[in-house]
Scaffold this motif. Structure first.
Motif, PDB file in Angstrom:
ATOM      1  N   MET A   1       0.843  -1.190   0.000  1.00  0.00           N
ATOM      2  CA  MET A   1       0.000   0.000   0.000  1.00  0.00           C
ATOM      3  C   MET A   1       0.884   1.250   0.000  1.00  0.00           C
ATOM      4  N   ILE A   2       0.565   2.205  -0.834  1.00  0.00           N
ATOM      5  CA  ILE A   2       1.340   3.442  -0.925  1.00  0.00           C
ATOM      6  C   ILE A   2       1.066   4.296   0.317  1.00  0.00           C
ATOM      7  N   PRO A   3       2.095   4.769   1.009  1.00  0.00           N
ATOM      8  CA  PRO A   3       1.873   5.540   2.238  1.00  0.00           C
ATOM      9  C   PRO A   3       1.288   6.916   1.956  1.00  0.00           C
ATOM     10  N   VAL A   4       0.571   7.432   2.946  1.00  0.00           N
ATOM     11  CA  VAL A   4      -0.002   8.770   2.873  1.00  0.00           C
ATOM     12  C   VAL A   4       0.951   9.726   3.572  1.00  0.00           C
ATOM     13  N   ALA A   5       1.427  10.731   2.850  1.00  0.00           N
ATOM     14  CA  ALA A   5       2.395  11.664   3.408  1.00  0.00           C
ATOM     15  C   ALA A   5       1.696  12.868   4.000  1.00  0.00           C
ATOM     16  N   ARG A   6       2.364  13.543   4.893  1.00  0.00           N
ATOM     17  CA  ARG A   6       1.853  14.780   5.462  1.00  0.00           C
ATOM     18  C   ARG A   6       2.857  15.894   5.210  1.00  0.00           C
ATOM     19  N   SER A   7       2.396  17.100   5.235  1.00  0.00           N
ATOM     20  CA  SER A   7       3.259  18.254   4.982  1.00  0.00           C
ATOM     21  C   SER A   7       4.158  18.520   6.178  1.00  0.00           C
ATOM     22  N   HIS A   8       5.163  19.343   5.958  1.00  0.00           N
ATOM     23  CA  HIS A   8       6.065  19.686   7.049  1.00  0.00           C
ATOM     24  C   HIS A   8       5.335  20.508   8.112  1.00  0.00           C
ATOM     25  N   GLU A   9       4.406  21.337   7.703  1.00  0.00           N
ATOM     26  CA  GLU A   9       3.636  22.120   8.664  1.00  0.00           C
ATOM     27  C   GLU A   9       2.791  21.207   9.548  1.00  0.00           C
ATOM     28  N   ALA A  10       2.214  20.152   8.957  1.00  0.00           N
ATOM     29  CA  ALA A  10       1.427  19.197   9.747  1.00  0.00           C
ATOM     30  C   ALA A  10       2.321  18.451  10.737  1.00  0.00           C
ATOM     31  N   TYR A  11       3.539  18.136  10.316  1.00  0.00           N
ATOM     32  CA  TYR A  11       4.487  17.489  11.226  1.00  0.00           C
ATOM     33  C   TYR A  11       4.820  18.406  12.404  1.00  0.00           C
ATOM     34  N   LEU A  12       5.083  19.695  12.126  1.00  0.00           N
ATOM     35  CA  LEU A  12       5.395  20.641  13.201  1.00  0.00           C
ATOM     36  C   LEU A  12       4.221  20.767  14.176  1.00  0.00           C
ATOM     37  N   GLN A  13       3.007  20.790  13.649  1.00  0.00           N
ATOM     38  CA  GLN A  13       1.832  20.874  14.517  1.00  0.00           C
ATOM     39  C   GLN A  13       1.721  19.633  15.391  1.00  0.00           C
ATOM     40  N   TYR A  36      16.802  19.152  25.684  1.00  0.00           N
ATOM     41  CA  TYR A  36      16.313  18.752  24.372  1.00  0.00           C
ATOM     42  C   TYR A  36      15.998  19.921  23.433  1.00  0.00           C
ATOM     43  N   SER A  37      16.282  21.139  23.837  1.00  0.00           N
ATOM     44  CA  SER A  37      15.912  22.281  22.977  1.00  0.00           C
ATOM     45  C   SER A  37      16.676  22.257  21.659  1.00  0.00           C
ATOM     46  N   ASP A  38      17.994  22.022  21.708  1.00  0.00           N
ATOM     47  CA  ASP A  38      18.774  21.975  20.465  1.00  0.00           C
ATOM     48  C   ASP A  38      18.316  20.838  19.567  1.00  0.00           C
ATOM     49  N   LEU A  39      17.992  19.701  20.172  1.00  0.00           N
ATOM     50  CA  LEU A  39      17.538  18.556  19.380  1.00  0.00           C
ATOM     51  C   LEU A  39      16.192  18.856  18.720  1.00  0.00           C
ATOM     52  N   ILE A  40      15.313  19.560  19.413  1.00  0.00           N
ATOM     53  CA  ILE A  40      14.004  19.915  18.844  1.00  0.00           C
ATOM     54  C   ILE A  40      14.192  20.832  17.638  1.00  0.00           C
ATOM     55  N   PHE A  41      15.057  21.842  17.780  1.00  0.00           N
ATOM     56  CA  PHE A  41      15.298  22.749  16.649  1.00  0.00           C
ATOM     57  C   PHE A  41      15.979  22.018  15.495  1.00  0.00           C
ATOM     58  N   TRP A  42      16.875  21.082  15.815  1.00  0.00           N
ATOM     59  CA  TRP A  42      17.599  20.331  14.792  1.00  0.00           C
ATOM     60  C   TRP A  42      16.641  19.471  13.969  1.00  0.00           C
ATOM     61  N   ALA A  43      15.777  18.731  14.650  1.00  0.00           N
ATOM     62  CA  ALA A  43      14.880  17.801  13.955  1.00  0.00           C
ATOM     63  C   ALA A  43      13.786  18.538  13.180  1.00  0.00           C
ATOM     64  N   THR A  44      13.242  19.612  13.767  1.00  0.00           N
ATOM     65  CA  THR A  44      12.123  20.298  13.117  1.00  0.00           C
ATOM     66  C   THR A  44      12.563  21.191  11.961  1.00  0.00           C
ATOM     67  N   SER A  45      13.872  21.416  11.814  1.00  0.00           N
ATOM     68  CA  SER A  45      14.348  22.242  10.689  1.00  0.00           C
ATOM     69  C   SER A  45      14.482  21.450   9.403  1.00  0.00           C
ATOM     70  N   ILE A  46      14.363  20.122   9.479  1.00  0.00           N
ATOM     71  CA  ILE A  46      14.550  19.264   8.307  1.00  0.00           C
ATOM     72  C   ILE A  46      13.200  18.985   7.670  1.00  0.00           C
ATOM     73  N   ASP A  47      13.018  19.485   6.478  1.00  0.00           N
ATOM     74  CA  ASP A  47      11.765  19.271   5.749  1.00  0.00           C
ATOM     75  C   ASP A  47      11.897  18.015   4.894  1.00  0.00           C
ATOM     76  N   LEU A  48      11.233  16.946   5.312  1.00  0.00           N
ATOM     77  CA  LEU A  48      11.300  15.661   4.607  1.00  0.00           C
ATOM     78  C   LEU A  48       9.976  15.301   3.949  1.00  0.00           C
ATOM     79  N   SER A  49       9.174  16.283   3.667  1.00  0.00           N
ATOM     80  CA  SER A  49       7.825  16.014   3.147  1.00  0.00           C
ATOM     81  C   SER A  49       7.844  15.379   1.755  1.00  0.00           C
ATOM     82  N   GLN A  50       8.947  15.509   1.008  1.00  0.00           N
ATOM     83  CA  GLN A  50       9.010  14.914  -0.332  1.00  0.00           C
ATOM     84  C   GLN A  50       9.460  13.457  -0.319  1.00  0.00           C
ATOM     85  N   THR A  51       9.748  12.919   0.858  1.00  0.00           N
ATOM     86  CA  THR A  51      10.266  11.549   0.935  1.00  0.00           C
ATOM     87  C   THR A  51       9.296  10.538   0.349  1.00  0.00           C
TER      88      THR A  51
END
Length: 502
Positions: A1-13, A36-51
């Motif tokens: 089954m083809i996965p359903v992707a979400r936008s980067h904005e939806a991920y941040l929310q 965990y503040s640096d880790l939160i900024f690090w992970a949320t800055s990566i836009d992987l919505s095209q994966t």
């Protein structure tokens, strides 16, 4: 089954809402801010919505079956695992015991993937049917007996190999590229990390891209002896030539010139941006350990031009292991300036049109004095040199020209691009540009020491390629984080308020 992707904005929310649910007490908020503040900024800055769109062909089109997880979440979680330098088993355990890791990955804390899900995701990233590129059963490879010297690369077995490869590459202006098993990894790396870094100005000018290349040994975790499949040892023959089974059949023997020893594994050849302040990679490539760096460059350079057809390579900065006339010829054919150090061990006495040439490409007059550069001919890759006695106004004991102007001599890049590159080796400009070559060494250091590339002890081409690419992705994400810090990151409370308001 083809996965359903979400936008980067939806991920941040999702991240904001889940963190508020899990860490709503004052003490837990302090924990997030402190650890965990640096880790939160690090992970949320990566836009992987095209994966998901890049990986859609790796999933079944059938509508039946269990709904797959979003590939962007699995890739993000794998990047976090690589950043923490954990194994898959340890990371799955951490996802279940540390909610912030699961939330930043994109998973609800009560629904995290298992070990098998990650390994299934790795199989989707590798386009070959097997984790190996060659068959596992083969004869044992003998370890070379002749040792090299300190800081000297192992010479290629075929002295004419660079000439043959370049001649094959230049037969047609169209770049021929055969599909590779790591192509999907390169597509993800290029689309999600390299091109965004270029848009941020972290790779220099793509219209005049300056590239650095160098190779480094990577030892495999497999044994070089293999597993015996015959019963020759029972008969007393311990040196049989029968086929054996190897856990890493793609590895072979190579010479580590820095440690002065032979190693069993691969060569990591890294293509980096010379103008990057963070020494960022643009195309990591694993080759056979027995290949010389000049061979790896020729093959990897053509692949680099295939992957970045819109980029104009303007300059190539390489060490003396790449000092081969066919490489200069190929670069001149592509209108690329070569900044390559001369390898004097293979040069002998340098002579051009009956004039001796020193190691910097400067003509030497009959009495042993360097001639004086008198500028470059406009519109031509030709440099004019004058008699040092006439320029310095001193008496030459053996004048070689009766002219009052003195003897003149011309060197042309077209005639010999190796001896006379576009940028003179005796100039300050050359020294400044060649000094940029250390950027690729720092890039490889990030792979092998900071991210401990060889500590995983992998035993397949799939493992090593995935690991190299994941670390390269983390290198770009680390650079984005450094740039964000320069712009003054907001506090975690301000970040939460901004996304909640949105």
């Amino acid at each position: 089954m083809i996965p359903v992707a979400r936008s980067h904005e939806a991920y941040l929310q999702f991240v904001v809402e889940q963190l508020h649910l899990e860490y709503h007490t004052p003490a837990s908020k302090v924990l997030l801010q402190c650890f965990y503040s640096d880790l939160i900024f690090w992970a949320t800055s990566i836009d992987l919505s095209q994966t998901a769109s890049l990986l859609k062909d790796r999933y079944s089109s059938k509508t039946k079956g269990r709904k797959p997880r979003d590939p962007a979440d699995l890739l993000r979680s794998t990047l976090l695992m690589t950043k923490f330098q954990m194994s898959v088993d340890d990371w799955v355990r951490s996802l279940r015991t540390t909610p912030v890791y699961a939330i930043l990955s994109g998973f609800p804390p009560d629904s995290t993937p298992g070990v098998g899900t990650f390994y299934d995701f790795f199989r989707r990233l590798w386009l070959a049917a097997s984790p190996h590129l060659t068959k596992r059963n083969k004869r044992k490879q003998r370890k070379p007996r002749k040792k090299g010297k300190k800081n000297q690369k192992q010479e290629p077995k075929n002295p004419k190999i660079t000439e043959k490869l370049v001649a094959r590459a230049l037969r047609s202006d169209k770049i021929h590229y055969s599909p590779k098993a790591h192509d999907l990894l390169q597509q993800l790396f290029q689309t999600l990390f390299v091109l965004p870094s270029a848009a941020k100005g972290l790779l220099g000018d793509p219209s005049s891209f300056r590239v650095i290349g160098d190779g480094s040994p990577v030892e495999t975790g497999a044994r070089a002896y293999g597993k015996f499949l015959c019963d020759c040892r029972k008969k007393g023959n311990w040196k049989c030539s029968c086929e054996r089974q190897f856990s890493d059949p793609d590895a072979d023997w190579g010479w580590d010139s820095y440690r002065e020893k032979y190693y069993y594994g691969r060569t990591l050849y890294m293509f980096c941006a010379a103008d990057s302040p963070y020494d960022l990679p643009v195309y990591p490539r694993l080759f056979r350990a027995s290949w010389h760096d000049s061979v790896s460059w020729i093959c990897g350079y053509r692949e680099l031009r295939h992957w970045y057809p819109d980029w104009k390579v303007g300059e190539a900065i390489l060490d003396s292991a790449h000092d081969a006339l066919p490489i200069y010829t190929m670069l001149e054919h592509d209108d690329v300036s070569a900044i390559i150090d001369l390898n004097l061990r293979r040069s002998g006495k340098l002579v051009y049109n009956d004039m001796e040439i020193d190691k910097d490409g400067v003509p030497v007059c009959p009495i042993g004095r360097k001639m004086i550069c008198w500028g470059k001919c406009p519109g031509r890759q030709r440099v004019k040199w004058r008699c040092p006695a006439k320029v310095g106004k001193w008496e030459c004991p053996h004048p070689c020209s009766p002219s009052e102007y003195g003897r003149t001599f011309y060197t042309s890049t077209t005639d010999n691009p190796r001896l006379f590159p576009r940028v003179r080796r005796d100039s300050k400009e050359w020294k400044q540009r060649y000094a940029l070559r250390t950027g690729v060494e720092r890039c490889i250091k990030r792979q092998k020491i900071d991210y401990k590339l060889e500590f995983s002890k992998g035993r397949s081409s799939r493992h090593w390629n995935i690991r190299v690419y994941l670390i390269a992705m983390c290198q770009h994400a680390d650079a984005w984080m450094e740039e964000a810090k320069k712009a003054n990151l907001p506090s975690l409370d301000q970040w939460f308020e901004g996304h909640l308001a949105a």
